[in-house]
Enzyme design. Sequence first.
Site, PDB file in Angstrom:
ATOM      1  N   CYS A 124     -27.173  34.087 -12.241  1.00 22.40           N
ATOM      2  CA  CYS A 124     -28.579  34.185 -12.593  1.00 22.40           C
ATOM      3  C   CYS A 124     -28.905  34.686 -13.999  1.00 22.40           C
ATOM      4  CB  CYS A 124     -29.390  34.846 -11.488  1.00 22.40           C
ATOM      5  SG  CYS A 124     -29.539  36.600 -11.571  1.00 22.40           S
ATOM      6  N   ARG A 131     -14.338  35.555 -12.172  1.00 19.68           N
ATOM      7  CA  ARG A 131     -14.159  36.994 -12.019  1.00 19.68           C
ATOM      8  C   ARG A 131     -12.684  37.299 -12.176  1.00 19.68           C
ATOM      9  NH1 ARG A 131     -18.676  39.060  -7.762  1.00 19.68           N
ATOM     10  NH2 ARG A 131     -20.270  37.813  -8.776  1.00 19.68           N
ATOM     11  N   GLU A 133     -10.221  39.022 -10.911  1.00 19.58           N
ATOM     12  CA  GLU A 133      -9.935  39.765  -9.688  1.00 19.58           C
ATOM     13  C   GLU A 133      -8.626  40.530  -9.841  1.00 19.58           C
ATOM     14  OE1 GLU A 133     -11.787  40.109  -7.077  1.00 19.58           O
ATOM     15  OE2 GLU A 133     -13.171  38.404  -7.031  1.00 19.58           O
ATOM     16  N   ARG A 187     -10.938  34.622  -2.031  1.00 17.19           N
ATOM     17  CA  ARG A 187     -11.189  35.540  -3.150  1.00 17.19           C
ATOM     18  C   ARG A 187     -10.396  35.051  -4.339  1.00 17.19           C
ATOM     19  NH1 ARG A 187     -12.633  41.752  -2.623  1.00 17.19           N
ATOM     20  NH2 ARG A 187     -12.991  42.176  -4.819  1.00 17.19           N
ATOM     21  N   GLU A 237     -26.274  29.419  -6.322  1.00 20.54           N
ATOM     22  CA  GLU A 237     -27.290  30.397  -6.702  1.00 20.54           C
ATOM     23  C   GLU A 237     -28.673  29.902  -6.304  1.00 20.54           C
ATOM     24  OE1 GLU A 237     -26.628  33.297  -7.999  1.00 20.54           O
ATOM     25  OE2 GLU A 237     -28.605  34.007  -8.623  1.00 20.54           O
ATOM     26  N   ASP A 286     -26.677  41.470   2.837  1.00 22.36           N
ATOM     27  CA  ASP A 286     -25.421  40.723   2.835  1.00 22.36           C
ATOM     28  C   ASP A 286     -25.237  40.038   4.183  1.00 22.36           C
ATOM     29  OD1 ASP A 286     -24.604  41.356   0.322  1.00 22.36           O
ATOM     30  OD2 ASP A 286     -23.038  42.765   0.924  1.00 22.36           O
ATOM     31  N   GLU A 333     -17.918  38.843   3.116  1.00 22.47           N
ATOM     32  CA  GLU A 333     -19.269  38.593   2.600  1.00 22.47           C
ATOM     33  C   GLU A 333     -19.360  37.132   2.163  1.00 22.47           C
ATOM     34  OE1 GLU A 333     -20.607  40.925  -0.796  1.00 22.47           O
ATOM     35  OE2 GLU A 333     -22.217  39.448  -1.079  1.00 22.47           O
ATOM     36  N   ASN A 388     -25.463  36.568  -0.012  1.00 22.35           N
ATOM     37  CA  ASN A 388     -26.402  37.690  -0.061  1.00 22.35           C
ATOM     38  C   ASN A 388     -27.782  37.177  -0.438  1.00 22.35           C
ATOM     39  OD1 ASN A 388     -26.847  37.686  -2.896  1.00 22.35           O
ATOM     40  ND2 ASN A 388     -24.911  38.751  -3.180  1.00 22.35           N
ATOM     41  N   CYS A 413     -32.928  36.705  -6.086  1.00 21.89           N
ATOM     42  CA  CYS A 413     -31.843  35.732  -6.170  1.00 21.89           C
ATOM     43  C   CYS A 413     -30.912  35.922  -4.993  1.00 21.89           C
ATOM     44  CB  CYS A 413     -31.099  35.828  -7.495  1.00 21.89           C
ATOM     45  SG  CYS A 413     -30.097  37.288  -7.676  1.00 21.89           S
ATOM     46  N   ARG A 468     -16.270  30.815   0.136  1.00 17.72           N
ATOM     47  CA  ARG A 468     -16.508  31.791   1.192  1.00 17.72           C
ATOM     48  C   ARG A 468     -17.046  31.131   2.464  1.00 17.72           C
ATOM     49  NH1 ARG A 468     -16.876  37.289  -0.506  1.00 17.72           N
ATOM     50  NH2 ARG A 468     -15.342  37.529  -2.182  1.00 17.72           N
TER      51      ARG A 468
END
Lengths: 498, 498
Positions: free
Chosen positions: B306, B336, B338, B347, B355, B416, B429, B432, B457, B464
């Site tokens: 976002c 990311r 990680e 992950r 989004e 979440d 998760e 969200n 957002c 996931r």
Amino acid sequence: MKLRLSCLYTLTKEVSEKLVYPILKDASEVLERGAPPGEGAKIVGKSLSKDKLTVVIESGTYVRPHDAAFRLKNFLSQKLGKEHHVGVKEIVGKLYEIIFDVPATPSEEVKLPYAKSISFKGKTCTLILEDVSEEFLQKNTVDRMISLIKEKVEFQQYGTREEHHKIIYEGSTKPMHFTEDPSQELINRKWVKRTPHRNQFIFGPQITELAEAVKRAYVDVIYKPLGFVEMMFPKIVDWSIWKKSGHARALYHGGFNPYLFITPKTADPKAWEEVCDKIKITGEIPSEDIMDLLEPPRGGLAFAQCPPFWTYLEGETVASESLPIKVFDWSGPTYRYESGGAHGFERVDELHRIETLWVGSPDQVQEINLELREKFRVLMEEVLELNIRQALVTPWFMEQKGVLDESVEGGAGTVDYEAILPYNGSWLEVQNCSNNGDSYPKAFNAKAQKGELASGCAGGSFERYLSAFLAQKGFDPENWPKKFRKYITVIPEDVKFL
Amino acid sequence: MKLRLSCLYTLTKEVSEKLVYPILKDASEVLERGAPPGEGAKIVGKSLSKDKLTVVIESGTYVRPHDAAFRLKNFLSQKLGKEHHVGVKEIVGKLYEIIFDVPATPSEEVKLPYAKSISFKGKTCTLILEDVSEEFLQKNTVDRMISLIKEKVEFQQYGTREEHHKIIYEGSTKPMHFTEDPSQELINRKWVKRTPHRNQFIFGPQITELAEAVKRAYVDVIYKPLGFVEMMFPKIVDWSIWKKSGHARALYHGGFNPYLFITPKTADPKAWEEVCDKIKITGEIPSEDIMDLLEPPRGGLAFAQCPPFWTYLEGETVASESLPIKVFDWSGPTYRYESGGAHGFERVDELHRIETLWVGSPDQVQEINLELREKFRVLMEEVLELNIRQALVTPWFMEQKGVLDESVEGGAGTVDYEAILPYNGSWLEVQNCSNNGDSYPKAFNAKAQKGELASGCAGGSFERYLSAFLAQKGFDPENWPKKFRKYITVIPEDVKFL
């Protein structure tokens, strides 16, 4: 070609000339093995000081001295080891003189890393290396240096080859309804907006719906009838992939201007505390401090989409029943560090490409290539009703290999699809379609259960399709061809700003 | 709070004490302006040596000495300029002593860039700065340093706050058909394959079709009924955006572990010739040489989607008729870095996020928030038939601001959506949904024609959703819920490898 290597062998113990010189004499047979009589490597000089044995090896085209040096190492180890318990600890190439012919008399100096000197007499080059390591000798680096000098001399002579570009098709004339620069109109309407980053736009809902319509047309006209299925290719690319695809060797050369990605040496917050403190205190990014906390780049952002696909087939043997493989990817943007050439929406750093990729036997690949070429024409001329032409060009990977092949019908080659931009009269490359032959399967060690494996790929972009379309047809949907309008659901209303 | 600044004024000419000291005396009124009587800044010391005037300024809470220093500069310039043609060339804060209370007695040393020393007596901190520039004084940097010391002492006391996590909904029990790790099965079937880069996968045609089915379900269940339209958000992010969104100040802290992008100082092939020669000769990337040819990073790869959206509204006033704005983006992957947490397909470093973003009046934003929360539940429980729960958590930006608000119904807050993974019993998760209040419009200076502007957002990811789905339902389509199967066209046949 004449090569002369002065090679220093460090032994595990001091030895005498009486012991070691006869062994060198006996080695001649080993050094000539595999070459025509009299043309193998020869020992032309020797000296000994305690545990340091220097041997000078000469050769011509057959048995390179650096190969000979290792043959000699083994021979020495064998002869000295058993009886005398002496081994060879290390080899260093003290002085390596390489004399060879180049294709032309060089017009300016030629430089190369790792070379002590490079000099020319006419078309004869003398390359001198000093103190090169065992690893350097072993990896056949010398031959790659010779090739590179020849390449550089040739480049001095001919410069960058003009891209081979031959018009092979001129489309019929279609109506045009616009004479302005569509990028400017897109910005005025806020259908796109420039971001703080160079040559990057955010797509508003209106232009996104048009991009989606191009997707629907692509699926309907090309992918569904020809049986292509979607994949999602990675969008950051490890160096190892660009090494295999050949891109790495042209880093920031010949148009390969990638963005690179970079990650921290450690993501431990403690290591980053001072940087964060500075940002919190000053509101600015302390660039120099950050550089110290980052690893060197591990690779780049996807440039073209197809190299990272090859992970999927790398090291695999594909069953005949699964061939041909026909896939496409539009799962994310690609990046080019555009220089002067960047302009508006049609030439951007962040580009949303459409990749079409197929793999099969050479015949399958060429058949699909020809089918696709016709489908791309249909999409552009009959659905989008664009004024286009097609040109035969030399694909990048072939330029790199110095191949130039006009007979696209029979094998590797690229066709570019170009659309005219009425506002400035130039032709914009919108789509290409290439038969890449066996280069990718070879580079990534992908095999077919039976016979050869080849591949093709075709690239377009939403930015280019829409720039060409809006440049020719304008922004009034009434002027848009019915066959394209059917793929548009509803263009969202403009967001009104005061 | 007690502040004492010894400030050196360099004048354009030598002056006499007789001329300048009376002016300092007269300045007292200017230095006290705006403060309660007797509580403004005061000059407590002075000295003069040729063109160098040193003034010691003290104050408490009202009129910071660094503000007073500039008031005095103006006053001096005015009094000395007209009659005597003397100006003030430069101000340097020679010694700045700041004494203030912190929330607790620190348990360990506190360090800060730009500080000469930081010491404590109980809860009283003395911060010393030396030789700070005019710019440093002008930018109110001192106040940000005081806040940061307080923040650090508080952090020593409480550590990282446990994420606030309160279960607010437990879904009904749905059938589960699988007990294995779905990542392993995905790899075994070659539906995904690891790439040479860390925590990155290529998506084969089968998993891509499932991701497309999730898209179709999202559009059908959420976006179409609620009137969301698609946009394409940029996927590399200039520092200026992360500075405004507040991410920059948490670089590699609190989970904000981005990939950065980096571009060359110049893309001139000549500058890169030696690097390319080395790659051609050795086949390896000379990392250290490359670092010298690169600019410091200009920003990062999209982390959450976002922040770069806000370019679209930055500096704009949105007409009432165009509100609320409801958009979504799935135009490319996010990244990311990680660490230990990376595991299989659920992950990853390269993540394909979904989004959902909305902007409007605070009431509109909260209404949409509640609608979306129900739709996400429907998607997960009724279409994918997942075993889920919902938890109220503290959104990142509020953690940063130290806000903790349990009353999500009334305002900002995050829910979440978590799905159970039968193979290890943990909750993943998946999605969200946040009401972000006015933080983004404020940060990016976006306004509504009338009243306040707020935003929300919601983030999910294909990885996931599919990890949760396959973990619970397994790989036999017979066991997949009918309501989801209708979004799957055909799962392409597995590619067979020998």
